[in-house]
Design an enzyme around this catalytic site. Structure first.
Site, mmCIF file in Angstrom:
data_model
loop_
_atom_site.group_PDB
_atom_site.id
_atom_site.type_symbol
_atom_site.label_atom_id
_atom_site.label_comp_id
_atom_site.label_asym_id
_atom_site.label_seq_id
_atom_site.Cartn_x
_atom_site.Cartn_y
_atom_site.Cartn_z
ATOM 1 N N CYS A 141 -7.764 -29.944 7.740
ATOM 2 C CA CYS A 141 -7.229 -31.029 8.573
ATOM 3 C C CYS A 141 -7.513 -32.404 7.950
ATOM 4 C CB CYS A 141 -7.837 -30.955 9.966
ATOM 5 S SG CYS A 141 -9.623 -30.665 9.969
ATOM 6 N N HIS A 220 -11.116 -36.046 14.695
ATOM 7 C CA HIS A 220 -11.850 -36.769 13.643
ATOM 8 C C HIS A 220 -11.302 -38.207 13.592
ATOM 9 C CE1 HIS A 220 -13.103 -32.915 11.889
ATOM 10 N NE2 HIS A 220 -11.849 -32.569 11.684
HETATM 11 P P1 NAD Z 1 -11.459 -19.456 14.576
HETATM 12 O O1 NAD Z 1 -12.826 -18.931 14.478
HETATM 13 O O2 NAD Z 1 -11.061 -20.254 15.747
HETATM 14 O O3 NAD Z 1 -10.402 -18.263 14.459
HETATM 15 C C1 NAD Z 1 -10.488 -17.262 13.496
HETATM 16 C C2 NAD Z 1 -9.946 -15.953 14.082
HETATM 17 O O4 NAD Z 1 -9.913 -14.940 13.067
HETATM 18 C C3 NAD Z 1 -10.792 -15.431 15.222
HETATM 19 O O5 NAD Z 1 -9.931 -15.088 16.290
HETATM 20 C C4 NAD Z 1 -11.475 -14.179 14.624
HETATM 21 O O6 NAD Z 1 -11.706 -13.184 15.583
HETATM 22 C C5 NAD Z 1 -10.443 -13.720 13.624
HETATM 23 N N1 NAD Z 1 -10.983 -12.892 12.534
HETATM 24 C C6 NAD Z 1 -12.273 -12.605 12.247
HETATM 25 N N2 NAD Z 1 -12.340 -11.816 11.146
HETATM 26 C C7 NAD Z 1 -11.084 -11.586 10.749
HETATM 27 C C8 NAD Z 1 -10.515 -10.834 9.693
HETATM 28 N N3 NAD Z 1 -11.259 -10.145 8.829
HETATM 29 N N4 NAD Z 1 -9.165 -10.852 9.546
HETATM 30 C C9 NAD Z 1 -8.391 -11.516 10.401
HETATM 31 N N5 NAD Z 1 -8.885 -12.242 11.421
HETATM 32 C C10 NAD Z 1 -10.198 -12.266 11.601
HETATM 33 O O7 NAD Z 1 -11.220 -20.261 13.222
HETATM 34 P P2 NAD Z 1 -10.196 -21.460 12.988
HETATM 35 O O8 NAD Z 1 -10.830 -22.722 13.413
HETATM 36 O O9 NAD Z 1 -8.857 -21.104 13.527
HETATM 37 O O10 NAD Z 1 -10.168 -21.505 11.405
HETATM 38 C C11 NAD Z 1 -9.332 -20.658 10.631
HETATM 39 C C12 NAD Z 1 -9.115 -21.286 9.277
HETATM 40 O O11 NAD Z 1 -8.451 -22.549 9.464
HETATM 41 C C13 NAD Z 1 -10.393 -21.603 8.488
HETATM 42 O O12 NAD Z 1 -10.116 -21.475 7.117
HETATM 43 C C14 NAD Z 1 -10.640 -23.054 8.825
HETATM 44 O O13 NAD Z 1 -11.416 -23.726 7.854
HETATM 45 C C15 NAD Z 1 -9.216 -23.583 8.858
HETATM 46 N N6 NAD Z 1 -9.014 -24.820 9.640
HETATM 47 C C16 NAD Z 1 -9.645 -24.985 10.839
HETATM 48 C C17 NAD Z 1 -9.442 -26.157 11.546
HETATM 49 C C18 NAD Z 1 -10.107 -26.401 12.855
HETATM 50 O O14 NAD Z 1 -10.289 -27.560 13.210
HETATM 51 N N7 NAD Z 1 -10.480 -25.421 13.623
HETATM 52 C C19 NAD Z 1 -8.600 -27.147 11.037
HETATM 53 C C20 NAD Z 1 -7.938 -26.923 9.836
HETATM 54 C C21 NAD Z 1 -8.164 -25.751 9.127
#
Ligand code: NAD
Length: 340
Positions: A141, A220
């Site tokens: 992000c 942020h």
């Molecule tokens: P999150 O923890 O909210 O969601 C991740 C999901 O993946 C969960 O539902 C979990 O149960 C599932 N999961 C666990 N193991 C898994 C597997 N082996 N295969 C498939 N799914 C699985 O995480 P998020 O915040 O959505 O982040 C996901 C990605 O996006 C990360 O790389 C993070 O850095 C990136 N990201 C997050 C944000 C944010 O603000 N949350 C912003 C931009 C990018």
């Protein structure tokens, strides 16, 4: 052509990507990969989104809780044209093996290392580089916001240096176990990881970032300082930001002067989940002092990367080689605004 998309991971980012895919007329969501039988799975059931799990044991676990499962992740991977991996940070790299095994393209998220993909992606900066690629990483992000803004500013003049302070939300709203709840924590590694990450999209620019974490969950906020090589006026900057996609100049004479006000605006606009896909630049903060730009903008961490994921699918699948066309289509489908 309608591309079959499987979203593996249905957390903060994955659920938003899945819903965004459902809004595209050139994509079809074949389902989501889910690990935990939680309320998000219940929502998927209620919305009619097919859930795929890892194995028989997991299927039983879901079914015991009254949650409906339609098959296994590997079946969905086989059926999909492309997978969007939205698993937690670092897991995408592990998941890549099975995508490769089935010869499937995949989009990864910003929590993964640069090396997971052939290109680190922000649509308005380098859509062309992602065309036809097998593995694309949509950057984080914060990196998405920095890339959109700096790419726009450098259209005005070559940039000598960028300095940016990131005031980071401590956790996403649902994350009750993260903190701090009463502290401000500076990241003692300088530059923070954001500057090198921005270079994966913007190329070799002089950028230093400094990050602090604060007890808030909604957005942020960045404080940006840019030195240009040529003279640039405040109105040049204003005009360039106003024209750029996915950046909104926020009028500060309307009391839209905090992250709280911006999220309230998103609520009032009826945005799903308060999502702000745009970089929200505080118009009044744009100042040139001693020839250097200062400005401040807010970033809705949960939403900003969602349009990029849709464009990354289009680029990978060669649905269009025209970045403007993909951006326009995505933005129309999600209600992304050009100005307030
Ligand atoms: P999150 O923890 O909210 O969601 C991740 C999901 O993946 C969960 O539902 C979990 O149960 C599932 N999961 C666990 N193991 C898994 C597997 N082996 N295969 C498939 N799914 C699985 O995480 P998020 O915040 O959505 O982040 C996901 C990605 O996006 C990360 O790389 C993070 O850095 C990136 N990201 C997050 C944000 C944010 O603000 N949350 C912003 C931009 C990018």
């Amino acid at each position: 052509m309608v591309v079959k998309v499987f979203v593996n991971g249905f957390g903060t980012i994955g659920k938003r990507i899945a819903m965004a895919v459902m809004r595209q007329d050139d994509m079809k969501l074949i389902g989501i990969g889910k690990r935990t039988p939680d309320f998000k799975a219940l929502v998927a059931n209620k919305l009619g989104i097919p859930i795929f799990v890892e194995n028989e044991d997991e299927a039983k676990n879901f079914e015991e809780k009254g949650l409906k499962v339609v098959g296994f992740v590997e079946d969905a991977i086989r059926e999909a044209d492309i997978i969007v991996d939205a698993a937690p940070k670092g897991i995408g790299k592990k998941n890549k093996g099975i995508y490769q095994q089935h010869g499937k393209k995949a989009i990864f998220q910003g929590g993964e290392e640069e090396s997971v993909a052939e290109v680190s992606f922000v649509a308005q900066v380098n859509y062309d580089k992602a065309l036809g690629k097998n593995y694309i990483r949509v950057v984080s992000c914060n990196t998405t916001a920095i890339s959109r803004v700096i790419h726009t500013l450098r259209s005005l003049s070559p940039i000598e240096k960028v300095r940016v302070v990131l005031v980071r939300r401590a956790a996403d709203p649902w994350e009750v176990k993260k903190g701090p709840i009463n502290a401000v924590i500076p990241t003692l590694k300088i530059p923070s990881h954001h500057a090198p990450d921005a270079k994966t999209v913007l190329g070799d620019i002089d950028i230093v970032s400094f990050a602090v974490v604060v007890p808030t969950t909604i957005m942020h906020l960045h404080v940006l300082n840019v030195k240009f090589k040529e003279q640039v006026s405040e109105s040049d900057i204003w005009n360039a930001l106003e024209e750029a996609p996915r950046i909104i100049l926020v009028p500060t004479n309307l009391k839209l002067d905090s992250t709280a006000a911006l999220i309230e605006l998103a609520r009032d606009l009826g945005r799903p989940r308060n999502d702000l896909y745009e970089v929200m630049v505080f118009g009044k903060s744009i100042r040139i002092i001693d020839g250097e730009l200062w400005m401040s903008y807010a970033v809705h961490q949960e939403a900003i990367v969602i349009p990029e994921n849709i464009d990354a699918i289009r680029a990978a699948m060669n649905l269009t080689d025209n970045p403007e066309e993909s951006i326009r289509k995505t933005d129309m489908s999600l209600g992304v605004l050009k100005r307030l």
